[in-house]
Design an enzyme around this catalytic site. Sequence first.
Site, mmCIF file in Angstrom:
data_model
loop_
_atom_site.group_PDB
_atom_site.id
_atom_site.type_symbol
_atom_site.label_atom_id
_atom_site.label_comp_id
_atom_site.label_asym_id
_atom_site.label_seq_id
_atom_site.Cartn_x
_atom_site.Cartn_y
_atom_site.Cartn_z
ATOM 1 N N HIS A 149 0.829 -1.200 0.000
ATOM 2 C CA HIS A 149 0.000 0.000 0.000
ATOM 3 C C HIS A 149 0.863 1.250 0.000
ATOM 4 O O HIS A 149 2.055 1.189 0.244
ATOM 5 C CB HIS A 149 -0.944 0.025 1.209
ATOM 6 C CG HIS A 149 -0.246 0.069 2.527
ATOM 7 N ND1 HIS A 149 0.018 -1.056 3.266
ATOM 8 C CD2 HIS A 149 0.261 1.101 3.232
ATOM 9 C CE1 HIS A 149 0.645 -0.725 4.381
ATOM 10 N NE2 HIS A 149 0.811 0.586 4.380
ATOM 11 N N GLU A 161 -3.636 3.557 2.032
ATOM 12 C CA GLU A 161 -3.871 3.651 3.472
ATOM 13 C C GLU A 161 -4.056 5.113 3.849
ATOM 14 O O GLU A 161 -3.157 5.926 3.671
ATOM 15 C CB GLU A 161 -2.688 3.080 4.246
ATOM 16 C CG GLU A 161 -2.783 3.283 5.748
ATOM 17 C CD GLU A 161 -1.472 2.986 6.471
ATOM 18 O OE1 GLU A 161 -1.120 3.765 7.366
ATOM 19 O OE2 GLU A 161 -0.800 1.995 6.121
ATOM 20 N N HIS A 189 2.766 11.428 -6.706
ATOM 21 C CA HIS A 189 1.325 11.319 -6.893
ATOM 22 C C HIS A 189 0.888 9.863 -6.797
ATOM 23 O O HIS A 189 1.693 8.957 -6.881
ATOM 24 C CB HIS A 189 0.903 11.915 -8.241
ATOM 25 C CG HIS A 189 1.511 11.224 -9.426
ATOM 26 N ND1 HIS A 189 2.659 11.670 -10.021
ATOM 27 C CD2 HIS A 189 1.142 10.112 -10.113
ATOM 28 C CE1 HIS A 189 2.983 10.871 -11.023
ATOM 29 N NE2 HIS A 189 2.070 9.907 -11.108
ATOM 30 N N GLU A 191 -3.192 11.009 -10.377
ATOM 31 C CA GLU A 191 -3.129 10.911 -11.835
ATOM 32 C C GLU A 191 -4.075 9.803 -12.309
ATOM 33 O O GLU A 191 -4.141 8.736 -11.701
ATOM 34 C CB GLU A 191 -1.709 10.575 -12.277
ATOM 35 C CG GLU A 191 -1.547 10.380 -13.759
ATOM 36 C CD GLU A 191 -0.134 9.963 -14.143
ATOM 37 O OE1 GLU A 191 0.294 10.309 -15.249
ATOM 38 O OE2 GLU A 191 0.544 9.283 -13.341
#
Length: 139
Positions: free
Chosen positions: A5, A55, A73, A116
């Site tokens: 994550h 998360e 990003h 994005e």
Amino acid sequence: MKYLHTMVRVSDLDQSLDFYCNKLGLEEVRRMDSKQGRFTLVYLAAPGDEDAQLELTYNWDPEPYDEGRHFGHLAYEVDDIYGLCDRLMKNGVTINRPPRDGYMAFIRSPDNISIEFLQKGKALPPKEPWATMPNTGTW
């Protein structure tokens, strides 16, 4: 090794869940509250893709978060970049970098995290209002 994550800190958990779940379409896959640590962790994933999670870390004691340039990003592949951007705009989300090329767009979360979107497969043919829409702010 397996990717698990990416963690981002959020200043308002309800506002962030509204953004990531209701507007962006991610789903909550698990949650953990730590009374001793005074924080909540909420793990989100795109439907059908629970291996790549986001998360959200919410610290119960407020603290300011400024934009760190060391973090670039989050990126998501989407089936219809025009449809997604249209739905986001109708829900009050600013499209910072419109998908003029039919392939790539950027938005910001309520905590200013850059996100994005990349069109799955080939770029879509240029289409209005996106083709001539200017950038707004930074991404």
